[in-house]
Write an enzyme that holds these catalytic residues in place. Structure first.
Site, mmCIF file in Angstrom:
data_model
loop_
_atom_site.group_PDB
_atom_site.id
_atom_site.type_symbol
_atom_site.label_atom_id
_atom_site.label_comp_id
_atom_site.label_asym_id
_atom_site.label_seq_id
_atom_site.Cartn_x
_atom_site.Cartn_y
_atom_site.Cartn_z
ATOM 1 N N GLU A 167 0.850 -1.193 0.000
ATOM 2 C CA GLU A 167 0.000 0.000 0.000
ATOM 3 C C GLU A 167 0.888 1.246 0.000
ATOM 4 O O GLU A 167 1.819 1.295 0.797
ATOM 5 C CB GLU A 167 -0.921 0.029 1.230
ATOM 6 N N GLY A 197 3.567 2.540 10.784
ATOM 7 C CA GLY A 197 3.323 1.698 11.949
ATOM 8 C C GLY A 197 3.122 0.224 11.620
ATOM 9 O O GLY A 197 3.771 -0.650 12.174
ATOM 10 N N ALA A 198 2.200 -0.049 10.692
ATOM 11 C CA ALA A 198 1.882 -1.437 10.394
ATOM 12 C C ALA A 198 1.014 -1.485 9.156
ATOM 13 O O ALA A 198 0.547 -0.446 8.680
ATOM 14 C CB ALA A 198 1.129 -2.057 11.566
ATOM 15 N N MET A 199 0.805 -2.702 8.652
ATOM 16 C CA MET A 199 0.034 -2.848 7.416
ATOM 17 C C MET A 199 -0.883 -4.052 7.503
ATOM 18 O O MET A 199 -0.468 -5.151 7.871
ATOM 19 C CB MET A 199 1.021 -2.984 6.243
ATOM 20 N N GLU A 200 -2.139 -3.836 7.088
ATOM 21 C CA GLU A 200 -3.216 -4.803 7.304
ATOM 22 C C GLU A 200 -3.342 -5.867 6.226
ATOM 23 O O GLU A 200 -4.437 -6.378 5.996
ATOM 24 C CB GLU A 200 -4.540 -4.031 7.388
ATOM 25 N N ASN A 201 -2.251 -6.270 5.538
ATOM 26 C CA ASN A 201 -2.341 -7.284 4.481
ATOM 27 C C ASN A 201 -3.226 -8.449 4.922
ATOM 28 O O ASN A 201 -3.141 -8.918 6.054
ATOM 29 C CB ASN A 201 -0.955 -7.829 4.171
ATOM 30 N N HIS A 221 -6.158 -1.807 15.390
ATOM 31 C CA HIS A 221 -6.436 -1.083 14.141
ATOM 32 C C HIS A 221 -6.263 -2.000 12.923
ATOM 33 O O HIS A 221 -7.151 -2.089 12.076
ATOM 34 C CB HIS A 221 -5.490 0.123 14.057
ATOM 35 N N GLU A 222 -5.129 -2.684 12.868
ATOM 36 C CA GLU A 222 -4.885 -3.528 11.694
ATOM 37 C C GLU A 222 -5.869 -4.700 11.669
ATOM 38 O O GLU A 222 -6.336 -5.108 10.608
ATOM 39 C CB GLU A 222 -3.440 -4.037 11.658
ATOM 40 N N GLU A 243 -9.581 4.349 6.478
ATOM 41 C CA GLU A 243 -8.718 4.799 7.571
ATOM 42 C C GLU A 243 -9.485 5.571 8.651
ATOM 43 O O GLU A 243 -9.311 5.324 9.840
ATOM 44 C CB GLU A 243 -7.544 5.620 7.038
HETATM 45 N N1 B3K Z 1 -2.920 1.066 5.672
HETATM 46 C C1 B3K Z 1 -1.595 1.224 6.194
HETATM 47 C C2 B3K Z 1 -0.913 2.470 5.741
HETATM 48 C C3 B3K Z 1 -0.174 2.306 4.485
HETATM 49 C C4 B3K Z 1 0.656 3.538 4.194
HETATM 50 C C5 B3K Z 1 1.319 3.430 2.896
HETATM 51 N N2 B3K Z 1 2.169 4.548 2.590
HETATM 52 C C6 B3K Z 1 -1.578 1.186 7.685
HETATM 53 C C7 B3K Z 1 -2.852 1.515 8.343
HETATM 54 O O1 B3K Z 1 -3.385 2.588 8.262
HETATM 55 O O2 B3K Z 1 -3.394 0.642 8.959
HETATM 56 ZN ZN ZN Z 2 -5.282 1.938 8.812
#
Ligand code: B3K
Ligand code: ZN
Length: 868
Positions: A127, A266-270, A302-303, A325
């Site tokens: 993302e 911070g983190a990513m919700e893959n 959050h994730e 978001e």
């Molecule tokens: N969705 C990701 C953020 C990605 C940022 C990319 N530049 C984390 C979050 O908001 O949960």
């Molecule tokens: Zn998010």
């Protein structure tokens, strides 16, 4: 792009549906020491929608083509065009299979976007637009596909091979092994993830309400295995909360979180495979502060919540980013509020919003919650999209009430499951479920800027008239503003601080809906009241009302709304600082604050965390918003002098309170203990400001004997920031003790970057040469340089401009490695147009010089906005 030109803007209204759908994707990664080969097989089908473009174009950046084929036939160079980040296939049937073989070089990927290596481990961040650095694909969130992924690598170096979904096959040959993962849920490619490495794992299970057993796995480096329990516990509590509050269950057999050291945010919700910055997963009493624990809990939640608000229902295009978001931040805020103190959480969130988001909304980077255009989407992961977006969802929650809001979210999730939708679709569900007309409310999504709400009142003949007006200043690209629908929650206090009854039902709180530019509301009352407005911070607006000090003290002492009490305390502090800047004696001002502050201290045992918030002066960053032209030095001196005077005058009260705040027993990251430690730290800080005798040795003692990082780092900060004689020794000991703990060392750099005063410019410069400083580690860069520029105005704004120059030079270097982080950090210059005299001249020079050098497109976009 390194051509120093800003790319042309992308506009929301230019949205067209994709030319082709990708029904399924099979990816095959062959990871070798020098390069990684990616084979992909896409099943494509023409989108027959009338407004879909005709050409078949894929995104692809920095890909080295080995071969391309359509329906099994290899393409010659005449049959495609690859330029400017796009691959066009010159003639294709309506339905076909596209195969590509490309190579990429993850080891040299310092932008940390796409596939990259962090401490020997392969991981991804896609993302918003990182997938195009992995393979050719329509890299846009409205193309949803089913992914099957095979990962192959050396077995001894990369025993762990992960991707989204469930593992379905594995094998090995000649020292290499492979695993195939299948994700049954169609998803946009920004949710793709892959990990290959040698990691330790904490495993657990969670049984959903409907009886599905889910394997939970959190992975980290082996020496961090003992720091994963809290994240696991947070994950399980989040899963339960989402079932109870939103009726949302998890949908795969496995949920994985992988902690990596090098991460842009911070983190990513893959889907099924979250990738986290270590700072948002690892937690242990010896290495993590209370604040760190709370961040881990909030980010894990959050994730996790994104699995529904983001993954199952995703965004049609990146202009709709706040759809996932803003909503997900609202959800994690509510989770934290339910877990700890609701009032404290609200104040912390609002403080952040008022300090950082209001500044963004009033500065050169101002944009709506749903922007109309951007150059680089990475630059739009902002506090406006996230935090103001959450406030916009919160207002809808409050307008509908919990039951109708739940009905609306049920409708939203069921109607749009598996689809890519818009902010309007979300509001449509709110309207349909409630029958309310939210057409004017929608302006909160489209109009940038913080509305100013001005209240005036008058009492005569038993009638109290409250007039509310709203006005929003022009923002870049939006000159004319229209009135918004502003819910103003309010109470009226009598002169003894008791709430007056407002209607026939005996209510003492009501919500006024301001929808015109100006409206007057009437109440029949026995006496002239004190208005308490915007309770719970019911709308993200700046409130102006000519409160007297006595009225503020009354609200602070008697109102029951945590936010309004805190706001009253902040206003008292702000006014005192204003007067000091205008020449008043800090001691006189401190004496005026004594009585309200003493009352807070006297009641501190009831709610230590709340008391800690009430006993704070507005931060220098928050104060910066209140003065135009902005003189950061005058603010620093005034605030520091007031803090010193308060520290002196309150010394005895604080000494009496301290023993009651000691927390005994094993460390627990729970509200009650955190509250006492927070208030203890605030009290010690006041003593330090007041230069209390013997404090240095007391802090040194706490530093040495602390049984948790909150108290140890708390002592270190005060020793160092107040220049106490024990500081140097403590810094040395700390560095020796935590040399192997990267996250703790980030704090060590931050502590030193935050020492007030211009001499810190030279310290930061020296620390950039420290052997543990790494420009390729975003956490380290944020720890040293981010703390300096955002958290230490008296150093950053050094009179000779040396702070700006140092920072600009550092950003130029960082930009060559990591444009996304450099651009984000350039926002520290956003005060530019508001700065007074030489501050502005010096900053403009530094920013212009940075812009004149070689700049990424990301950085160029931010700098151009600052300079215009
Ligand atoms: N969705 C990701 C953020 C990605 C940022 C990319 N530049 C984390 C979050 O908001 O949960
Ligand atoms: Zn998010």
């Amino acid at each position: 792009m390194r051509d120093n030109q800003a790319p042309k803007p992308i506009r929301r209204l230019d949205y067209r549906p994709p030319a082709f759908w990708v029904d399924s994707v099979a990816l095959d990664f062959d990871i070798y020491g020098d390069l990684t080969r990616v084979r992909s097989r896409l099943c494509l089908r023409r989108n027959t929608a009338a407004d879909a473009p005709a050409d078949c174009v894929f995104d692809g950046e920095m890909l080295v083509i080995e071969s391309l084929a359509v329906d099994g036939k290899t393409l010659s160079e005449q049959e495609y065009r690859y330029q400017g980040g796009q691959l066009a296939l010159l003639s294709v049937p309506d339905k076909f299979v596209f195969e590509s073989v490309v190579t990429i070089d993850p080891r040299s990927n310092t932008a940390l976007e796409g596939l990259y290596v962090s401490k020997g481990m392969y991981c991804t961040q896609c993302e918003a637009e990182g997938f195009r650095r992995i393979t050719f694909f329509p890299d846009r969130p409205d193309v949803l596909s089913r992914f099957t992924t095979t990962v192959r690598a050396d077995k001894s170096r990369y025993p762990l091979l992960l991707s989204n979904g469930n593992p379905v096959a594995e094998g090995e040959e000649d020292g290499r092994h492979w695993v195939t993962w299948e994700d049954p849920f169609a998803k946009p490619c920004y949710l793709f993830a892959l990990v290959a490495g040698d990691l330790a794992c904490l495993e657990d299970t969670f049984t959903t309400t409907s009886g599905r057993s889910v394997k939970l796995r959190i992975y980290a480096e082996h020496h961090d295995l003992d720091k994963l329990d809290f994240a696991m516990d947070s994950l399980k509590r989040s899963m339960l909360w989402d079932e109870q509050v939103y009726g949302r269950e998890y949908d795969l057999d496995i949920y994985m979180i992988v902690a990596v050291s090098h991460f842009n945010m911070g983190a990513m919700e893959n889907k099924g495979l979250n990738i986290f910055n270590t700072s948002c997963v690892l937690a242990h009493p010896d290495t993590t502060t209370d604040q760190g624990y709370q961040r881990v809990e909030a980010v894990v939640a959050h994730e996790y919540f994104h699995n529904w608000s983001g993954n199952r229902v995703t965004c049609r295009d990146w202009f709709q980013l706040s759809l996932k978001e803003g909503f997900t931040v609202f959800r994690d805020q509510e989770f934290s509020a339910d877990t700890h103190s609701r009032a404290v959480k609200r104040v912390e969130d609002v403080d952040m919003l008022r300090t950082i988001q209001f500044a963004e909304d009033g500065g050169p980077m101002a944009h709506p919650v749903r922007p109309d255009e951007y150059q680089k989407i990475d630059n739009f992961y902002t506090v406006t999209i996230y935090e103001k977006g959450a406030e916009v969802v919160r207002m809808q929650y409050n307008l509908l009430g919990p039951e109708l809001f739940r009905k609306a979210t049920d409708l939203y999730f069921s109607r749009f499951d598996g689809q890519a939708v818009t902010c309007d679709d979300f509001v449509d569900c709110m309207e349909e479920a409630s029958g309310q007309d939210l057409s004017q409310f929608r302006r909160w999504y489209s109009q940038a800027g913080t509305p100013r709400l001005t209240a005036t009142d008058q009492y005569s003949n038993g009638i109290y008239r409250l007039t509310l007006s709203q006005q929003t200043a022009p923002t870049p690209g939006q000159a004319d503003k229209q009135p918004l629908m502003v819910p103003v929650s309010m109470a009226l206090l009598d002169q003894s601080g008791q709430p007056l009854v407002l209607d026939a039902d005996g209510a003492t709180e009501t919500v006024l809906i301001l929808s015109d530019a100006t409206q007057t509301f009437e109440f029949t009352l026995p006496e002239q009241p004190v208005p308490v407005l915007l309770r719970g911070f019911s709308a993200p607006v700046e409130l102006r009302y000519p409160y007297s000090a006595d009225q503020l003290a009354l609200i602070l002492a008697h109102d029951t709304d945590g936010y309004c009490r805190w706001d009253a305390a902040q206003r008292l502090g702000l006014e005192a600082i204003r007067r000091i800047i205008a020449g008043s004696d800090p001691l006189v001002e401190a004496e005026q604050l004594l009585s309200p502050w003493r009352q807070v201290l006297a009641r501190a045992a009831e709610d230590p965390a709340g008391a800690a918030l009430l006993l704070g002066l507005p931060s220098e960053r928050a104060l910066a918003e209140q003065f135009l032209p902005l003189d950061p030095r005058a603010i620093h001196l005034a605030r520091t002098s007031l803090e010193r005077a308060l520290g002196r005058l309150l010394q005895a009260d604080i000494e009496a309170l301290l023993p009651t705040l000691v927390v005994s027993g094993p460390y627990r990251a729970e509200a009650a203990d955190i509250g006492r430690r927070t208030l203890m730290q605030r009290c010690l800080a006041l003593l330090a400001s007041g230069e209390a005798a013997g404090l240095g040795s007391r802090l040194a003692q706490q530093f040495g004997s602390a049984s948790n990082m909150t108290e140890r780092l708390g002592a270190l900060r005060l020793l160092v920031w107040h220049g106490l004689p024990q500081a140097d020794q403590a810094l040395k000991e700390f560095a020796a003790r935590y040399a192997g703990e990267a996250l703790v060392m980030d704090q060590w750099f931050a502590v030193q970057a935050l020492v007030p005063g211009e001499q810190t410019v030279a310290v930061v410069e020296r620390l950039m040469g420290h052997s543990a400083f790494e420009m390729t580690s975003p956490n380290r860069v944020r720890g040293l340089l981010g703390s300096f520029a955002n958290g230490n105005p008296s150093a950053f704004h050094a009179a000779d401009g040396s702070g700006y120059r140092l920072y600009a030079d550092a950003l130029a270097r960082l930009d060559r490695l990591n444009p996304q982080v450099a651009a984000r950090m350039a926002n520290a210059f956003a005060t530019l147009p508001r700065l007074a005299g030489d501050f502005q001249v010096n900053m403009r020079l530094a920013v212009q010089q940075l812009r004149d050098g070689e700049c990424s497109a990301n950085l160029a976009e931010v700098l151009d906005r600052l300079l215009q």
